[in-house]
Each structure stands twice: as C-alpha cells, then as structure tokens.
Design an enzyme around this catalytic site. Structure first.
Site, short mmCIF file in Angstrom:
data_model
loop_
_atom_site.label_atom_id
_atom_site.label_comp_id
_atom_site.label_asym_id
_atom_site.label_seq_id
_atom_site.Cartn_x
_atom_site.Cartn_y
_atom_site.Cartn_z
N HIS A 54 0.84 -1.20 0.00
CA HIS A 54 0.00 0.00 0.00
C HIS A 54 0.87 1.25 0.00
O HIS A 54 1.95 1.26 0.61
CB HIS A 54 -0.91 0.04 1.24
CG HIS A 54 -1.67 -1.22 1.47
ND1 HIS A 54 -2.61 -1.69 0.59
CD2 HIS A 54 -1.62 -2.11 2.49
CE1 HIS A 54 -3.13 -2.82 1.07
NE2 HIS A 54 -2.53 -3.10 2.21
N GLU A 72 -1.60 0.09 8.41
CA GLU A 72 -2.57 -0.78 9.05
C GLU A 72 -1.90 -1.58 10.15
O GLU A 72 -0.67 -1.64 10.25
CB GLU A 72 -3.19 -1.73 8.02
CG GLU A 72 -2.18 -2.62 7.32
CD GLU A 72 -2.76 -3.31 6.09
OE1 GLU A 72 -3.98 -3.40 5.96
OE2 GLU A 72 -1.95 -3.76 5.26
N HIS A 130 3.51 -7.49 1.92
CA HIS A 130 2.96 -8.39 2.92
C HIS A 130 1.89 -9.30 2.33
O HIS A 130 1.35 -9.03 1.25
CB HIS A 130 2.38 -7.60 4.09
CG HIS A 130 1.26 -6.68 3.71
ND1 HIS A 130 1.49 -5.42 3.20
CD2 HIS A 130 -0.09 -6.82 3.74
CE1 HIS A 130 0.33 -4.82 2.96
NE2 HIS A 130 -0.64 -5.67 3.28
N ARG A 150 -1.34 -5.29 -6.03
CA ARG A 150 -0.99 -6.71 -5.94
C ARG A 150 0.23 -7.00 -6.80
O ARG A 150 0.26 -6.66 -7.97
CB ARG A 150 -2.16 -7.58 -6.41
CG ARG A 150 -3.42 -7.48 -5.59
CD ARG A 150 -4.43 -8.55 -6.01
NE ARG A 150 -5.76 -8.23 -5.51
CZ ARG A 150 -6.74 -7.71 -6.24
NH1 ARG A 150 -6.53 -7.48 -7.52
NH2 ARG A 150 -7.90 -7.44 -5.71
#
Length: 261
Positions: A54, A72, A130, A150
């Site tokens: 991200h 996050e 991740h 992705r």
C-alpha cells in the site's frame, strides 16, 4: 460482509450464521464522519491473500489520487496450527529482483513468513510488502483507504498492479519492533502514532488514556462488551463515541479504542 475468494464458508463467533451462502473474507464497519480517517475490519482466511503493498499519504498525494495512503495493524484473534503472515523480505531485494520474482511466483519464498498465534500484534507501515496466510482471524485497524497494489496472487484471475507496486515497495525486512504479543490481561498501548492511536483496555480507564484520547474515538469490544453513551456494544460490533468520557467498561471485558491523529 465482503465476499473474497480466500474467505471462509463458516464464520467464527460472534458472527456465526451470518454468511448468507457466500465465502466471507472481511467484515467492514462503515466509517462515520467524525472518525472517517480510520476503517475497522475483521478478516478471515481459508487461503493466503495476495502478496501486496500500500502507498503512503505522500505517495497518494504525489500521484494525484485524492485520498490518504494506507498504514494498518493486525491483532490476531485465532490462528490454526501452522498459520503464518508474510511481512517484508528475508533479505534486502532490488526492484528488478522483486519484479522478476513477482512474475515467476518466487516472491512468495522471498517473504519473511512469521508463525502467529492468538494475541500477536503487527503494525504494517505503508510500502511494506505483505501477505496474510491461511487459517487466520484478525481485527485490522487501518487508514481508511483501499488502495492495494498486488504483486502476486497465486494464479487467481484478478488484476495485478506490478509496476505501481514496484514503484513504492520497500525491498527490506520488516522492523521486529513492530511485532509483539499482547499480554492476556491489562491495559496495552498498541499504536501511538504517527497516524493513529490504538489501545487495548481492560478494567478502569486510566487518566493517561483520557489525556491521549481527546475527541471522537472508535470503540471495538474484543471480548465482552462496553457501554457507549449508555448503549451496550458487544464483541463483533464497533461504535463511535463522542469522547472517552462516554465509554464505560464492563467487568471482564477487553476493548480496543482507536482514533486518528
């Protein structure tokens, strides 16, 4: 309820029986205006998620995307034996090597896969490559952004964003100081900036917590329940409190609170 190809057919407590015939991977709590910079999710996996990354706030601004980036964190609720999270790389890796490994699928083997159990806590800064493995249930608190690039998706027929991902991905190991195990009891500061705060409360709310949580905050019971403005909020729910003085702890409950900074 958000259906995902890697989701589960049967949801765990307290959501059991709410699947509606779909394979549910995520449960989102739609943000309200007073706390719309944060998004709270439950995530349930029967298969691994894509290898992804991200952007940061600065990168979304530079790219003219008109929204914030995405940092996050995850609190593991349940983990099947052998469950793992891929977070960062085992060794530093160049952009060219990352691109090549994403194309041939070997990137999965270059990630650092960490075994997890209930109570583990992980903070994921923007630009961290991740992947969440199979057999995990977790609560995610994140910046309210759904920009996901992705790199690799195990051959699933979904769009990849290889060049966008390579442009922002940090080809390095994850900082071990951003991984911890939360004690069974007591108050724990889980995140204290730079973008948001997250605490796990149990028992009476301390004065220093009131000092850190001024203004609106999210209340997410992990176990048991809490009172928000006199209304009961149970595990599996999320509420917005005007401020911390409107929050009451129920005996024996464990409650997450969060606010943006």
């Amino acid at each position: 309820m958000v259906a995902k190809p890697w989701g589960v057919n049967v949801l765990p407590a307290p959501f059991e029986g709410q699947e509606g015939g779909e394979r549910i991977g995520e449960i989102w709590f739609e943000p309200l205006p007073a706390a719309d910079q944060l998004l709270v999710k439950y995530i349930f996996t029967s298969e691994a998620l894509s290898v992804q990354v991200h952007p940061s706030d600065a990168q979304t601004l530079a790219d003219g995307l008109g929204c914030q980036g995405k940092e996050e964190c995850w609190l593991i609720l349940q983990a099947e034996p052998g469950a793992k999270l891929g977070i960062g790389f085992i060794d530093e890796i160049s952009a060219d090597a990352m691109r090549a490994s994403a194309k041939d699928g070997s990137i999965e083997n270059l990630l650092a896969w960490h075994p997890v159990e209930a109570g583990d806590f992980i903070y994921i800064p923007a630009n961290t490559v991740h992947a969440i493995g199979a057999g995990v249930s977790l609560i995610e608190v994140q910046q309210n952004s759904d920009i996901t690039y992705r790199l690799y998706d195990y051959g699933r027929p979904r769009e990849l964003h290889l060049e966008n991902a390579i442009a922002i991905a940090a080809g390095m190991p994850h900082d071990p100081l951003l991984r911890s195990h939360v004690p069974e009891t007591g108050h724990e500061v889980l995140v204290d900036g730079p973008l948001f705060r997250l605490d796990r409360l149990e028992g009476d709310i301390r004065e220093d917590v009131f000092a850190r949580y001024t203004g609106p905050l999210l209340v997410i019971p992990q176990e048991g329940s809490a009172l928000v403005a006199g209304e009961m909020v149970q595990a599996g729910q999320c509420a917005l409190a005007e401020n911390l003085s409107f929050v009451g702890m129920e005996e024996g409950s464990k409650v997450l609170i969060a606010r943006s900074i």
